[in-house]
Design a protein around this motif. Structure first.
Motif, PDB file in Angstrom:
ATOM      1  N   THR A 322       0.852  -1.183   0.000  1.00  0.00           N
ATOM      2  CA  THR A 322       0.000   0.000   0.000  1.00  0.00           C
ATOM      3  C   THR A 322       0.887   1.232   0.000  1.00  0.00           C
ATOM      4  OG1 THR A 322      -1.840   1.089   1.140  1.00  0.00           O
ATOM      5  CG2 THR A 322      -0.135   0.131   2.525  1.00  0.00           C
ATOM      6  N   TYR A 325       1.143   8.547   2.485  1.00  0.00           N
ATOM      7  CA  TYR A 325       1.513   9.865   1.971  1.00  0.00           C
ATOM      8  C   TYR A 325       1.860  10.800   3.127  1.00  0.00           C
ATOM      9  CZ  TYR A 325      -0.748   7.936  -2.155  1.00  0.00           C
ATOM     10  OH  TYR A 325      -1.090   7.117  -3.198  1.00  0.00           O
ATOM     11  N   THR A 378       0.165   4.023  -8.703  1.00  0.00           N
ATOM     12  CA  THR A 378      -0.785   4.224  -7.607  1.00  0.00           C
ATOM     13  C   THR A 378      -0.814   5.682  -7.155  1.00  0.00           C
ATOM     14  OG1 THR A 378      -0.404   1.949  -6.863  1.00  0.00           O
ATOM     15  CG2 THR A 378      -1.417   3.463  -5.283  1.00  0.00           C
ATOM     16  N   GLN A 382      -3.849   8.439  -7.417  1.00  0.00           N
ATOM     17  CA  GLN A 382      -4.352   9.113  -6.213  1.00  0.00           C
ATOM     18  C   GLN A 382      -4.295  10.630  -6.368  1.00  0.00           C
ATOM     19  OE1 GLN A 382      -5.741   7.560  -3.343  1.00  0.00           O
ATOM     20  NE2 GLN A 382      -6.377   9.696  -3.238  1.00  0.00           N
ATOM     21  N   TYR A 383      -3.236  11.123  -6.992  1.00  0.00           N
ATOM     22  CA  TYR A 383      -3.129  12.560  -7.230  1.00  0.00           C
ATOM     23  C   TYR A 383      -4.320  13.055  -8.048  1.00  0.00           C
ATOM     24  CZ  TYR A 383      -1.760  16.985  -9.294  1.00  0.00           C
ATOM     25  OH  TYR A 383      -1.764  18.283  -9.705  1.00  0.00           O
ATOM     26  N   LYS A 385      -7.240  11.803  -8.262  1.00  0.00           N
ATOM     27  CA  LYS A 385      -8.457  11.763  -7.440  1.00  0.00           C
ATOM     28  C   LYS A 385      -8.524  12.986  -6.519  1.00  0.00           C
ATOM     29  CE  LYS A 385     -11.122   8.550  -4.581  1.00  0.00           C
ATOM     30  NZ  LYS A 385     -11.556   9.521  -3.603  1.00  0.00           N
ATOM     31  N   TRP A 386      -7.393  13.311  -5.884  1.00  0.00           N
ATOM     32  CA  TRP A 386      -7.367  14.483  -4.997  1.00  0.00           C
ATOM     33  C   TRP A 386      -7.647  15.750  -5.789  1.00  0.00           C
ATOM     34  CZ3 TRP A 386      -2.220  12.621  -2.471  1.00  0.00           C
ATOM     35  CH2 TRP A 386      -2.523  11.719  -1.441  1.00  0.00           C
ATOM     36  N   THR A 551      -2.490   7.064   5.416  1.00  0.00           N
ATOM     37  CA  THR A 551      -3.183   6.428   4.302  1.00  0.00           C
ATOM     38  C   THR A 551      -3.772   7.490   3.383  1.00  0.00           C
ATOM     39  OG1 THR A 551      -5.303   6.347   5.462  1.00  0.00           O
ATOM     40  CG2 THR A 551      -3.792   4.487   5.791  1.00  0.00           C
ATOM     41  N   ALA A 552      -4.176   7.070   2.202  1.00  0.00           N
ATOM     42  CA  ALA A 552      -4.766   7.998   1.234  1.00  0.00           C
ATOM     43  C   ALA A 552      -6.034   8.641   1.788  1.00  0.00           C
ATOM     44  CB  ALA A 552      -5.058   7.271  -0.069  1.00  0.00           C
ATOM     45  N   ASP A 553      -6.864   7.862   2.487  1.00  0.00           N
ATOM     46  CA  ASP A 553      -8.103   8.407   3.058  1.00  0.00           C
ATOM     47  C   ASP A 553      -7.805   9.449   4.131  1.00  0.00           C
ATOM     48  OD1 ASP A 553      -9.629   6.866   1.403  1.00  0.00           O
ATOM     49  OD2 ASP A 553      -9.964   5.259   2.868  1.00  0.00           O
ATOM     50  N   ASN A 556      -6.610  12.585   2.572  1.00  0.00           N
ATOM     51  CA  ASN A 556      -7.728  13.314   1.998  1.00  0.00           C
ATOM     52  C   ASN A 556      -8.364  14.220   3.053  1.00  0.00           C
ATOM     53  OD1 ASN A 556      -9.533  13.698  -0.339  1.00  0.00           O
ATOM     54  ND2 ASN A 556     -11.091  12.864   1.036  1.00  0.00           N
TER      55      ASN A 556
END
Length: 573
Positions: A322, A325, A378, A382-383, A385-386, A551-553, A556
């Motif tokens: 995984t 960040y 990955t 993710q970038y 999406k943000w 984590t990504a969440d 965010n």
């Protein structure tokens, strides 16, 4: 030719001697009536051919034949003489190493001379074939076949006479890089030179072999004291320490050595080789260019390492990796201006593993390229999406991805980056690729070209860990770096060193400014460290003071609260 005749029958010896004298060939004949006399002659004089009677009083001719061949008397041809006409005996003699089998009733001058000449020629051809079979064609050293054969015999002798012996397994450090960057022809020349240098430290009675590739083995006989092994291994390391010049290219070569002794470490061939192998791989893990003696602790560590390698090979397939960040903060506004993508492994039994626990393993087994490509894909996904979820995100917000040395050496990597950017419709200036300065120590032309092409693509290049170990300002001159990340050790130690670290930070920041390179201060953990970096006008900051990797969440949510966090931090100060 020089001939030794071993026969207890006086009449038979006389008859054979007369037949040889009538041949017209110059044959120097030495006669032995007993096995003991024959053995003594063979050990003290040199013969081209041995005429050996099949029936002798104290030992059969067949037993004596086997004794000669097992004692590696390879330079003499042996012809058996017998009164018995028995095909099975003849075949057994030939299979045991004799070049011919003649009935005494058939001994004539022409038959005998023809047999001797043919035996000598067959022996010569056999020697040539054996040389091809037992010698490494590149280096001339003994090959794996002869090594394993002699190791087995050496163990048997050590058991019989209560002697010690040891096995040294050697593997050149980073030899694959030579083949990859300079070609196999240069690699072969390097192996030849290494083989020559290895002969120096090795004693005359010991055996040195090339097992294959860049792997060598040394068999140390008659070992009285294991401290001798330390001396031998140190001499080997010293012999390879001087640069080797191949086709005008100067190369620094080193080797990792694993040592196992008999009977301390193992009592058979297979286990002894395994122990030396384990110690050698452990020596590589501990930093290379060293010798390590096998121990149970080393064995346990190696088993753990092998288990980790096996699990890592399937980690990507099983979706166990995984990406976390860590935010990068503007040095003036303290707003979030980027994120560094950091890979983690959610191990099924060991929990969350940090990169230092598995990235070196991935590098050694050649999986780091796959992992690096996956992290890049990955992180860019993710970038995107943000960017979609947060319209107010800074236009200069960038995602930072670490680049491995293996990816640097892959000429196809630039095309892969282009494909990823296109896949996610991402601007190249919003991607930063980070390289550690240690990966630039032995940079190839391919790697330099990859850096140039990435820069031309518009991707920002960042030099990480600057000042830690290998740093050279020449990297900033030779390669198109736009970002310089100062090693965390300077940020974290400046309070303890009476301002020395602060002076260093100030100097590096000043040089970077002149070169139009952005600076990032890493490892900020306290308010004082943050203030110092701001006073020194670092462009960006990163560290636990602001946030740990998440984590990504969670990241965010961090983006959503970033403006509030900045206000809260300022109020707390």
């Amino acid at each position: 030719m020089n001939l030794l005749m071993i026969d207890d029958d006086d009449i038979d010896r006389m008859s054979t001697t007369r037949a040889l004298e009538r041949s017209g060939h110059v044959v120097n004949i030495t006669e032995a009536k007993t096995v003991e006399e024959g053995l003594n002659y063979q050990q003290t004089e040199k013969f081209d051919i041995i005429l050996l009677d099949y029936q002798l009083p104290s030992m059969s001719g067949l037993e004596l034949l086997k004794l000669f061949t097992n004692s590696h008397q390879q330079d003499v041809a042996i012809v058996m003489l017998s009164n018995q006409e028995d095909e099975k005996i003849a075949i057994e003699c030939i299979e045991s190493g004799a070049q011919d089998f003649i009935l005494k009733s058939e001994v004539t001058t022409s038959r005998l001379i023809r047999a001797l000449l043919h035996a000598k020629e067959r022996k010569r051809i056999g020697e040539q074939l054996r040389g091809l079979a037992e010698r490494d064609t590149l280096t001339g050293l003994a090959n794996r076949y002869i090594f394993e054969t002699q190791l087995e015999e050496a163990i048997a002798r050590a058991v019989r006479y209560g002697e010690g012996l040891a096995l040294l397994m050697l593997d050149l450090d980073k030899f694959k890089e030579v083949n990859d960057t300079l070609g196999h022809a240069v690699g072969d020349k390097l192996l030849i030179e290494v083989a020559k240098r290895l002969k120096g430290p090795v004693r005359g009675g010991d055996l040195i072999c090339r097992l294959g590739g860049d792997e060598f083995a040394i068999l140390v006989h008659h070992l009285d004291d294991t401290s001798q092994l330390r001396i031998v291994s140190q001499r080997i390391l010293e012999a390879l320490s001087k640069p080797i010049v191949i086709d005008g290219i100067e190369m620094n070569v080193s080797t990792s050595i694993g040592i196992a002794s008999f009977p301390d470490c193992a009592t058979d061939k297979v286990q002894l080789m395994k122990c030396a192998d384990i110690a050698m791989y452990r020596a590589k893990e501990k930093g290379r260019n060293q010798a390590l003696y096998y121990s149970r602790d080393v064995h346990h560590e190696n088993l753990q390492r092998l288990e980790l390698e096996h699990e890592l090979l399937s980690a990507l397939k099983n979706d166990e990796l995984t990406v976390f960040y860590q935010p990068i903060i503007d040095g003036v506004t303290e707003k979030i201006v980027g994120a560094e993508a950091l890979v983690r492994w959610r191990h099924p039994t060991k929990g969350l593993l940090l990169p230092e626990a598995f990235i070196p393993v991935a590098e050694d087994i050649g999986e780091i390229g796959k992992i690096g490509d996956w992290v890049l894909d990955t992180a860019c996904a993710q970038y995107t999406k943000w960017e979609k979820d947060h319209p107010d995100l800074e236009p200069t917000f960038a995602i930072t991805v670490n680049l491995s040395a293996q990816q640097l050496k892959d000429s196809r990597f630039v095309d892969h980056v282009k494909a990823v950017l296109a896949k996610y419709d991402m601007r190249s200036e919003n991607l930063e690729l980070e390289v550690t300065d240690s990966s630039l120590v032995e940079i190839s032309e391919i790697a330099a070209s990859v850096l140039r092409d990435l820069s031309l693509l518009g991707v920002k290049l960042s030099l990480d860990d600057f000042g830690a170990c290998y740093s050279s300002l020449s990297y900033l001159q030779k390669h198109p770096f736009q970002i310089l990340k100062i090693d965390r050790s300077f940020t974290q130690s400046f309070e303890k060193e009476n301002g020395k670290a602060a002076v260093f930070l100030k100097s590096i920041n000043a040089i970077a400014n002149v070169l139009n390179i952005e600076t990032v201060a890493e490892g900020i953990e306290t308010k004082a460290q943050k203030h110092l970096c701001q006073e020194l006008k670092f462009k960006r900051m990163q560290g636990f003071y602001f946030a740990k990797a998440m984590t990504a969440d969670d990241f965010n949510s961090y983006i959503q609260k970033s403006s509030g966090i900045c206000k809260e931090v300022k109020n707390n100060e």
